[in-house]
Scaffold this active site. Structure first.
Site, mmCIF file in Angstrom:
data_model
loop_
_atom_site.group_PDB
_atom_site.id
_atom_site.type_symbol
_atom_site.label_atom_id
_atom_site.label_comp_id
_atom_site.label_asym_id
_atom_site.label_seq_id
_atom_site.Cartn_x
_atom_site.Cartn_y
_atom_site.Cartn_z
ATOM 1 N N ASP A 148 0.808 -1.229 0.000
ATOM 2 C CA ASP A 148 0.000 0.000 0.000
ATOM 3 C C ASP A 148 0.836 1.272 0.000
ATOM 4 O OD1 ASP A 148 -2.251 -1.613 0.084
ATOM 5 O OD2 ASP A 148 -2.217 -1.685 2.280
ATOM 6 N N GLU A 149 1.964 1.234 -0.645
ATOM 7 C CA GLU A 149 2.855 2.397 -0.677
ATOM 8 C C GLU A 149 2.392 3.450 -1.683
ATOM 9 O OE1 GLU A 149 3.794 -0.738 -1.279
ATOM 10 O OE2 GLU A 149 5.309 -1.353 0.201
ATOM 11 N N GLY A 150 1.489 3.030 -2.589
ATOM 12 C CA GLY A 150 1.056 3.938 -3.661
ATOM 13 C C GLY A 150 1.590 3.485 -5.014
ATOM 14 N N ASN A 178 -5.569 -9.956 -4.045
ATOM 15 C CA ASN A 178 -5.281 -9.427 -2.701
ATOM 16 C C ASN A 178 -4.780 -7.986 -2.819
ATOM 17 O OD1 ASN A 178 -2.994 -10.482 -3.989
ATOM 18 N ND2 ASN A 178 -1.988 -11.126 -2.106
ATOM 19 N N HIS A 214 -4.816 -1.503 -5.585
ATOM 20 C CA HIS A 214 -3.994 -0.414 -6.108
ATOM 21 C C HIS A 214 -4.905 0.748 -6.498
ATOM 22 C CE1 HIS A 214 -0.437 -3.280 -7.205
ATOM 23 N NE2 HIS A 214 -0.782 -3.314 -5.938
ATOM 24 N N THR A 231 -5.915 -11.616 3.313
ATOM 25 C CA THR A 231 -7.052 -10.919 2.710
ATOM 26 C C THR A 231 -8.203 -11.888 2.423
ATOM 27 O OG1 THR A 231 -6.135 -11.284 0.526
ATOM 28 C CG2 THR A 231 -5.555 -9.205 1.596
ATOM 29 N N ARG A 250 1.983 -28.697 -7.342
ATOM 30 C CA ARG A 250 1.615 -29.213 -8.664
ATOM 31 C C ARG A 250 0.174 -29.731 -8.745
ATOM 32 N NH1 ARG A 250 7.027 -31.680 -8.537
ATOM 33 N NH2 ARG A 250 6.291 -32.024 -6.416
ATOM 34 N N THR A 287 2.950 -12.883 2.308
ATOM 35 C CA THR A 287 2.095 -13.414 1.271
ATOM 36 C C THR A 287 2.789 -14.643 0.680
ATOM 37 O OG1 THR A 287 0.659 -12.801 -0.574
ATOM 38 C CG2 THR A 287 2.955 -12.055 -0.713
ATOM 39 N N LEU A 302 3.630 12.480 1.107
ATOM 40 C CA LEU A 302 4.361 13.490 1.886
ATOM 41 C C LEU A 302 3.371 14.452 2.551
ATOM 42 C CD1 LEU A 302 7.174 14.660 2.590
ATOM 43 C CD2 LEU A 302 6.859 16.230 0.673
ATOM 44 N N ASP A 303 2.303 14.802 1.816
ATOM 45 C CA ASP A 303 1.310 15.759 2.316
ATOM 46 C C ASP A 303 0.659 15.324 3.626
ATOM 47 O OD1 ASP A 303 0.308 13.795 0.284
ATOM 48 O OD2 ASP A 303 -1.623 14.460 1.071
HETATM 49 P P1 GDP Z 1 -0.790 0.433 -3.519
HETATM 50 O O1 GDP Z 1 -1.442 -0.821 -3.087
HETATM 51 O O2 GDP Z 1 0.679 0.431 -3.292
HETATM 52 O O3 GDP Z 1 -1.148 0.836 -4.923
HETATM 53 O O4 GDP Z 1 -1.374 1.597 -2.568
HETATM 54 P P2 GDP Z 1 -2.917 1.766 -2.108
HETATM 55 O O5 GDP Z 1 -3.692 2.285 -3.244
HETATM 56 O O6 GDP Z 1 -3.400 0.545 -1.422
HETATM 57 O O7 GDP Z 1 -2.753 2.852 -0.971
HETATM 58 C C1 GDP Z 1 -2.311 4.138 -1.212
HETATM 59 C C2 GDP Z 1 -3.406 5.141 -0.800
HETATM 60 O O8 GDP Z 1 -2.874 6.442 -0.713
HETATM 61 C C3 GDP Z 1 -4.523 5.251 -1.802
HETATM 62 O O9 GDP Z 1 -5.706 5.573 -1.136
HETATM 63 C C4 GDP Z 1 -4.085 6.410 -2.701
HETATM 64 O O10 GDP Z 1 -5.178 7.067 -3.338
HETATM 65 C C5 GDP Z 1 -3.451 7.304 -1.688
HETATM 66 N N1 GDP Z 1 -2.323 8.111 -2.171
HETATM 67 C C6 GDP Z 1 -1.337 7.754 -3.041
HETATM 68 N N2 GDP Z 1 -0.418 8.739 -3.113
HETATM 69 C C7 GDP Z 1 -0.827 9.724 -2.285
HETATM 70 C C8 GDP Z 1 -0.276 10.982 -1.878
HETATM 71 O O11 GDP Z 1 0.795 11.390 -2.295
HETATM 72 N N3 GDP Z 1 -0.994 11.701 -0.959
HETATM 73 C C9 GDP Z 1 -2.163 11.267 -0.443
HETATM 74 N N4 GDP Z 1 -2.766 12.041 0.454
HETATM 75 N N5 GDP Z 1 -2.705 10.088 -0.792
HETATM 76 C C10 GDP Z 1 -2.038 9.323 -1.684
HETATM 77 P P1 IMO Z 2 -1.090 -4.134 -2.271
HETATM 78 O O1 IMO Z 2 -0.625 -4.695 -3.576
HETATM 79 C C1 IMO Z 2 -1.286 -4.635 2.028
HETATM 80 C C2 IMO Z 2 -1.137 -8.745 3.494
HETATM 81 C C3 IMO Z 2 -2.287 -9.295 4.318
HETATM 82 C C4 IMO Z 2 -1.543 -10.290 5.180
HETATM 83 C C5 IMO Z 2 -0.495 -10.866 4.223
HETATM 84 C C6 IMO Z 2 -0.899 -12.164 3.557
HETATM 85 O O2 IMO Z 2 -2.307 -3.310 -2.372
HETATM 86 O O3 IMO Z 2 0.044 -3.472 -1.557
HETATM 87 P P2 IMO Z 2 -2.541 -12.759 1.558
HETATM 88 O O4 IMO Z 2 -3.979 -12.435 1.345
HETATM 89 O O5 IMO Z 2 -1.619 -12.211 0.526
HETATM 90 O O6 IMO Z 2 -2.302 -14.218 1.825
HETATM 91 O O7 IMO Z 2 -2.177 -12.022 2.940
HETATM 92 O O8 IMO Z 2 -0.281 -9.855 3.253
HETATM 93 N N1 IMO Z 2 -1.531 -8.207 2.172
HETATM 94 C C7 IMO Z 2 -1.516 -6.897 1.880
HETATM 95 N N2 IMO Z 2 -1.271 -5.826 2.639
HETATM 96 N N3 IMO Z 2 -1.492 -4.466 0.688
HETATM 97 C C8 IMO Z 2 -1.666 -5.545 -0.120
HETATM 98 O O9 IMO Z 2 -1.611 -5.436 -1.435
HETATM 99 C C9 IMO Z 2 -1.759 -6.833 0.471
HETATM 100 N N4 IMO Z 2 -1.940 -8.092 -0.001
HETATM 101 C C10 IMO Z 2 -1.788 -8.909 1.041
HETATM 102 O O10 IMO Z 2 -2.887 -8.280 5.087
HETATM 103 O O11 IMO Z 2 -0.843 -9.630 6.196
HETATM 104 MG MG MG Z 3 -2.918 -1.483 -1.784
#
Ligand code: GDP
Ligand code: IMO
Ligand code: MG
Length: 422
Positions: free
Chosen positions: A13-15, A38, A41, A129, A143, A238, A331-332
């Site tokens: 969930d880094e973005g 799972n 994005h 998830t 397999r 995962t 950053l915001d």
């Molecule tokens: P991903 O799984 O790595 O693609 O990240 P996610 O979408 O799960 O989580 C990132 C969250 O932060 C989402 O709700 C985005 O809309 C939001 N987001 C991404 N970049 C920024 C940013 O620079 N500022 C803010 N406020 N939100 C952001």
């Molecule tokens: P994105 O791509 C955050 C976490 C689950 C759990 C572990 C194993 O959006 O970053 P799984 O369902 O894969 O067997 O779960 O991984 N997890 C995530 N956490 N973002 C995700 O995807 C995730 N996909 C799985 O919470 O700890």
């Molecule tokens: Mg995510």
């Protein structure tokens, strides 16, 4: 840009979706190389707001080919639903292809995922998830897996399922669930083939052509290194490898084809699910990060655990992935904090660690912090480095220095254009 992997540098969930969406505007091909639905994005652009689970975040570029690679596991029903949502927003999906080698998340996989989690006691729970990811990859390794390409061979599929299903049903019943019927599964598989079959191809020639003619190819990772099956906080991980080395395997290219690796990293840290996370804040500051950053899972809606930026974990990520640059997001979210901390080491008993230890020790680690004054000004409108408040620039410089990698992008908002390109 030639072949570029975009991978998660923390706990997910880094973005990544946000960065891939921006880069994909000029890409010829975008490939998801591991994981399944799972993933969540989030992409916010002129078409609306999307939480993409399986569809590559390059889908908004109508001329880019999007591929779900051999390293992925695909739930056909969920993919069809996602495609319908994207299409309903007026986004064409005719350029999306699925590797015939990608594995199918069969209906018994999410059921087993949920039953296995429920059967684990206390600390053994992973907090998955419940999308069936672990059981699907387990079957692949053992397999017993069904691949997307198998769907076009009904006799072969029947034969395989006649072998596999009784085993799956035994485990389901043992864990208190209801067994599944072979004919019902075969029926559903026929439906998937009808609706998805034309997208299921040998993706290798497309990838070879794109790489061979120097096209711009993006490899989109799922999750982050701290949940990598080999290098993450096992067993709280995962069941695939989010690290960049796997991008080559999952997409179908030699490792030497990868020219850039962008690590996507939040300006702080979050994690969903169980397992060690030393810089976690169990207080009102953590709650503030969660509220301002809207830190709730894009797939499960669960509260994300929040904490300060962990430079130790980031250095580990930089080594394992070979980042050529990093993209710092959100950053915001830090704009209003009086003080910001950076974890630069861990204390475990009387020992100090400046590297990531294995899980059992990691669980006992306490963070060692550097303290930084907040900049207390909005970064949201900044589109160049110079437009950032001085305090924010100092903070970012320090992060880059601690990680030993240059910053290529700074995201200051969720929308496509809220980005500083260095
Ligand atoms: P991903 O799984 O790595 O693609 O990240 P996610 O979408 O799960 O989580 C990132 C969250 O932060 C989402 O709700 C985005 O809309 C939001 N987001 C991404 N970049 C920024 C940013 O620079 N500022 C803010 N406020 N939100 C952001
Ligand atoms: P994105 O791509 C955050 C976490 C689950 C759990 C572990 C194993 O959006 O970053 P799984 O369902 O894969 O067997 O779960 O991984 N997890 C995530 N956490 N973002 C995700 O995807 C995730 N996909 C799985 O919470 O700890
Ligand atoms: Mg995510």
């Amino acid at each position: 840009m030639p072949v570029t992997a975009v991978v998660g540098a923390q706990w997910g969930d880094e973005g990544k979706g946000r960065i891939v969406d921006w880069l994909a505007q000029h890409a010829d091909m975008v490939i998801r190389f591991q994981g399944g639905d799972n993933a969540g994005h989030t992409v916010v652009n002129q078409h609306g707001k999307f939480a993409l689970h399986m569809v590559p975040s390059g889908v908004f570029n109508p001329v880019a080919k999007c591929i779900v690679g051999a390293g992925c596991v695909v739930n056909p029903d969920n993919l069809l639903e996602e495609l319908a949502q994207v299409e309903a927003a007026g986004v064409p999906t005719g350029n999306l292809f699925l590797s015939e080698r990608a594995h199918v998340v069969m209906p018994y996989h999410p059921v087993l995922d949920a039953l296995q989690e429920a059967s684990r006691s206390g600390k053994e729970q992973i907090g998955t998830t419940k999308r069936g990811i672990g059981p699907a990859y387990a079957d692949k390794a053992a397999r017993w897996g069904i691949r997307l390409g198998d769907l076009r061979h009904p006799d072969w599929l029947r034969e395989r399922l006649e072998n596999v299903l009784p085993r799956k049903n035994r485990e389901i019943e043992e864990l208190g669930g209801a067994p599944m019927m072979l004919e019902e599964l075969l029926d559903r598989a026929r439906g998937w083939q009808e609706r998805l079959g034309r997208r299921v191809v040998d993706t290798l020639p497309m990838v070879q052509h794109a790489v061979g003619t120097d096209r711009s190819v993006l490899l989109e990772g799922q999750l982050g290194v701290m949940r990598d099956l080999d290098w993450g906080t096992y067993p709280y991980v995962t069941s695939s490898n989010p690290v960049a080395a796997f991008a080559a395997i999952g997409a179908g290219m030699p490792p030497t084809a990868l020219k850039h690796v962008i690590g996507v990293v939040k300006a702080y840290a979050t994690s969903v699910g169980a397992g060690p996370f030393p810089s976690e804040l169990d207080d009102e500051v953590g709650e503030q990060l969660r509220t301002i950053g809207h830190e709730y899972g894009a797939t499960t809606g669960r509260k994300r655990r929040c904490g300060w930026f962990d430079a130790v974990a980031l250095r580990y990520a930089a080594w394992l992935n070979g980042f050529t640059s990093i993209a710092i997001t959100k950053l915001d979210v830090l704009d209003t904090f009086d003080e910001i901390k950076i974890c630069t080491g861990y204390k475990c008993g009387d020992q100090v660690y400046t590297h990531v230890p294995d899980t059992r020790t990691y669980e006992e680690c306490e963070p060692i912090y550097e303290h930084w004054p907040g900049w207390k000004a909005s970064t949201r409108e900044a589109r160049t480095w110079d437009e950032l408040p001085k305090g924010a620039r100092l903070y970012l410089r320090r992060l880059s220095e601690l990680v030993g990698v240059k910053v290529a992008f700074i995201s200051v908002g969720a929308e496509r254009e809220e980005l500083i390109v260095m």
